[in-house]
Design a protein around this motif. Sequence first.
Motif, short mmCIF file in Angstrom:
data_model
loop_
_atom_site.label_atom_id
_atom_site.label_comp_id
_atom_site.label_asym_id
_atom_site.label_seq_id
_atom_site.Cartn_x
_atom_site.Cartn_y
_atom_site.Cartn_z
N ARG A 78 -19.87 15.93 139.42
CA ARG A 78 -20.04 15.12 139.04
C ARG A 78 -21.35 13.83 138.96
O ARG A 78 -20.97 13.81 140.05
N GLU A 80 -22.88 10.63 138.70
CA GLU A 80 -21.92 9.52 139.14
C GLU A 80 -21.66 9.70 141.09
O GLU A 80 -22.01 8.79 141.87
N THR A 81 -21.44 10.60 141.16
CA THR A 81 -20.80 11.19 142.70
C THR A 81 -20.93 11.92 143.39
O THR A 81 -21.01 12.04 144.78
N THR A 153 -22.54 14.88 133.61
CA THR A 153 -22.96 13.28 132.85
C THR A 153 -22.18 13.09 132.04
O THR A 153 -21.09 14.50 131.42
N ARG A 191 -28.88 13.00 133.49
CA ARG A 191 -28.20 11.28 132.71
C ARG A 191 -28.05 12.20 130.91
O ARG A 191 -28.71 14.03 131.08
#
Length: 221
Positions: A78, A80-81, A153, A191
Amino acid sequence: MCGRFSITMPSDEIAQLFEAIPDNNLPDVPNYNVCPTVDIHVVTGGSEAPRRLTAMRWGFVPGWYKKSNDGPLLINARAETIAEKPAFREAARQRRGLIVASGFYEWTKTPEGARAPWYIFARSGAPLVMAAVWQVWTGPDGAAQRTCAIVTTKANETTRHIHHRLPVLLEPAEWPLWLGEAGHGAARLMRPAPEDALQVHRVDHAVNSNRAVGADLIKPI
């Protein structure tokens, strides 16, 4: 997420596309049903290394695994992490790669509860280039194995009705930055793809089997 994809480009064309040196152990293509744990084509590079097209196991194996199946099968990371997760954070800084695909599959549920497969591909007809991270894992026998995961994403509007996640897709001008050839700042590439970049269609349920093969798997129904 991305759990299956297709690749139809010959290995020499992939190498030419990325101006990469091809290894001799590349997987056979075309493959219309690429599944986790098999070897796939991955492009690597860096500020001091030439680009190489090499084979890696799809399924990232962290260094602390004693066996390749010691924990969860990490086929996706992921965005985001990725910089925080112990499994991925070093690879996100130092070992980024590119995975080329003709398209990938996702599933929805029918009212009856069956899995309905969709094929997602570039509206332009060009190959998709997915961001990846990789890791060399050494097994108990001392043999080294290259392993990788696809970075994901949030989905865009085109694909959100099918699945809430989407591979990070990169344009040619972004490849050097992701590979570490053009300095720092790769994080800003993680993104969703532009809304008009992708096209989707339903495909036959035959692809629900990981043993299914052939070009009919990607044909619209």
